[in-house]
Design a protein around this motif. Structure first.
Motif, PDB file in Angstrom:
ATOM      1  N   GLY A  17      44.283  35.135  39.370  1.00  0.00           N
ATOM      2  CA  GLY A  17      43.111  35.887  39.807  1.00  0.00           C
ATOM      3  C   GLY A  17      41.908  35.502  38.987  1.00  0.00           C
ATOM      4  N   ASP A  67      48.684  47.619  43.385  1.00  0.00           N
ATOM      5  CA  ASP A  67      48.181  48.044  44.696  1.00  0.00           C
ATOM      6  C   ASP A  67      49.375  48.536  45.507  1.00  0.00           C
ATOM      7  N   THR A  91      50.277  42.645  44.473  1.00  0.00           N
ATOM      8  CA  THR A  91      48.875  42.582  44.065  1.00  0.00           C
ATOM      9  C   THR A  91      48.589  43.701  43.083  1.00  0.00           C
ATOM     10  N   ALA A  92      47.840  43.364  42.034  1.00  0.00           N
ATOM     11  CA  ALA A  92      47.409  44.351  41.047  1.00  0.00           C
ATOM     12  C   ALA A  92      45.902  44.236  40.874  1.00  0.00           C
ATOM     13  N   VAL A  93      45.272  45.334  40.498  1.00  0.00           N
ATOM     14  CA  VAL A  93      43.818  45.378  40.332  1.00  0.00           C
ATOM     15  C   VAL A  93      43.507  45.651  38.866  1.00  0.00           C
ATOM     16  N   ASP A  94      42.680  44.778  38.258  1.00  0.00           N
ATOM     17  CA  ASP A  94      42.354  44.951  36.846  1.00  0.00           C
ATOM     18  C   ASP A  94      41.262  45.999  36.661  1.00  0.00           C
ATOM     19  N   SER A 151      46.339  46.170  34.362  1.00  0.00           N
ATOM     20  CA  SER A 151      46.057  46.279  35.800  1.00  0.00           C
ATOM     21  C   SER A 151      46.921  47.346  36.461  1.00  0.00           C
ATOM     22  N   GLY A 159      38.098  45.690  38.681  1.00  0.00           N
ATOM     23  CA  GLY A 159      38.202  45.642  40.134  1.00  0.00           C
ATOM     24  C   GLY A 159      38.687  44.318  40.687  1.00  0.00           C
ATOM     25  N   GLY A 160      38.949  43.371  39.817  1.00  0.00           N
ATOM     26  CA  GLY A 160      39.425  42.066  40.274  1.00  0.00           C
ATOM     27  C   GLY A 160      40.885  42.113  40.705  1.00  0.00           C
ATOM     28  N   GLN A 161      41.213  41.401  41.771  1.00  0.00           N
ATOM     29  CA  GLN A 161      42.584  41.372  42.266  1.00  0.00           C
ATOM     30  C   GLN A 161      43.383  40.268  41.582  1.00  0.00           C
ATOM     31  N   GLN A 162      44.605  40.604  41.214  1.00  0.00           N
ATOM     32  CA  GLN A 162      45.524  39.650  40.592  1.00  0.00           C
ATOM     33  C   GLN A 162      46.765  39.523  41.475  1.00  0.00           C
ATOM     34  N   ASN A 163      47.090  38.305  41.845  1.00  0.00           N
ATOM     35  CA  ASN A 163      48.317  38.058  42.589  1.00  0.00           C
ATOM     36  C   ASN A 163      49.435  37.809  41.580  1.00  0.00           C
TER      37      ASN A 163
END
Length: 276
Positions: free
Chosen positions: A212, A100, A178-181, A97, A184-188
């Motif tokens: 996420g 953000d 926050t990271a984006v895989d 990921s 496009g899914g967001q991971q907290n």
């Protein structure tokens, strides 16, 4: 000024017979105090100079064979662990990921450090590039759908201390982000410090949690992260999965692995692994 009385040349005293041996301190070498006793054998003991102490063997260069020998086996872990059958799907799906950076505001350095954390976990080089040899192994815990990735490598003491100090700052810099895989899914993401067994010359533990989605399904990845320095070398491991991380296994791997690494660096053969 009074001068000492003149001594006739014919009355010169006889030259004394040498009775004391001379102790010579050369660069890096201190002769034994035994060489400084008189010929009666009643010499005193001279304490060793700190300069004469031999450097700890744990700073020895780690050879390829030693690195492999220092690796733990599944016998060093609880009974549910077996040799790995391949990387878990969540490694690509979550650890690749991208941070953000907008969530960090103007603190771009913290965003870069958190990205370095994710990249280091995925590439398994969180401690930086190995200076010498490196050996890796892996284990699966089918009961808990977890994986442990374990490695031993030589980095250099100064380099390791610097990296461990940096890792210690991550719970503050990357406490929540926050990271984006790749889909496009967001991971907290949350990062906290953890306590490791008091092993090795220096150590640092973390726990990373990613909440996420993975392939469209709600998911939570939990990873124990542990690094332990022994001289110029270190062991590094990640342990966890989508059903959590068994921290007891992490602690056991650290204890068994540090003992094996230290014995190898001292030129010894590690004791047989305990039955699990």
């Amino acid at each position: 000024m009074n001068r000492p009385p003149h001594r006739p040349a014919s009355v010169r005293p006889p030259s004394p017979v040498p009775r004391l041996l001379v102790c010579a301190l050369t660069v890096g070498v201190l002769w034994s105090a035994a060489a400084c006793s008189n010929d009666g054998g009643g010499g005193r003991t001279v304490p060793a100079s700190p300069l004469a102490k031999v450097a700890p063997s744990s700073t020895a260069t780690l050879t390829e064979a030693q690195a492999r020998t220092a690796l733990i086996t599944n016998a060093d872990l609880p009974s549910q662990w077996t040799g790995t059958s391949g990387a878990a799907t969540w490694r690509d799906g979550l650890l690749k990921s991208k941070v953000d950076a907008a969530g960090f505001g103007t603190d771009k350095n913290a965003a870069a450090d958190c990205q370095k954390l994710l990249d280091g976990l995925y590439a398994e080089d969180l401690l930086g590039p190995a200076k010498g040899t490196k050996a890796v192994t892996g284990f699966d815990d089918s009961d808990n759908q977890a994986q442990m990735h374990y490695q031993v490598a030589e980095y250099g003491q100064a380099e390791l201390n610097g990296q461990l100090a940096w890792v210690a700052t991550l719970p503050q810099k990357c406490a929540e982000f926050t990271a984006v895989d790749g889909q496009g899914g967001q991971q907290n993401v949350q990062v906290v410090s953890t306590q490791l067994p008091d092993e090795g010359d220096a150590r640092q533990g973390l726990m990373l949690t990613m909440n996420g989605q993975l392939d469209g399904e709600p998911s939570t990845l939990t990873l124990d992260i542990a690094a332990v320095r022994v001289g110029d070398s270190a062991l590094f491991l990640t342990n966890g999965g989508l059903d959590g991380a068994e921290s007891d296994s992490t602690a056991q791997a650290v204890q068994q692995g540090t003992s094996r690494l230290r014995q190898v660096l001292e030129g010894k053969t590690p004791a047989a692994s305990p039955t699990n």
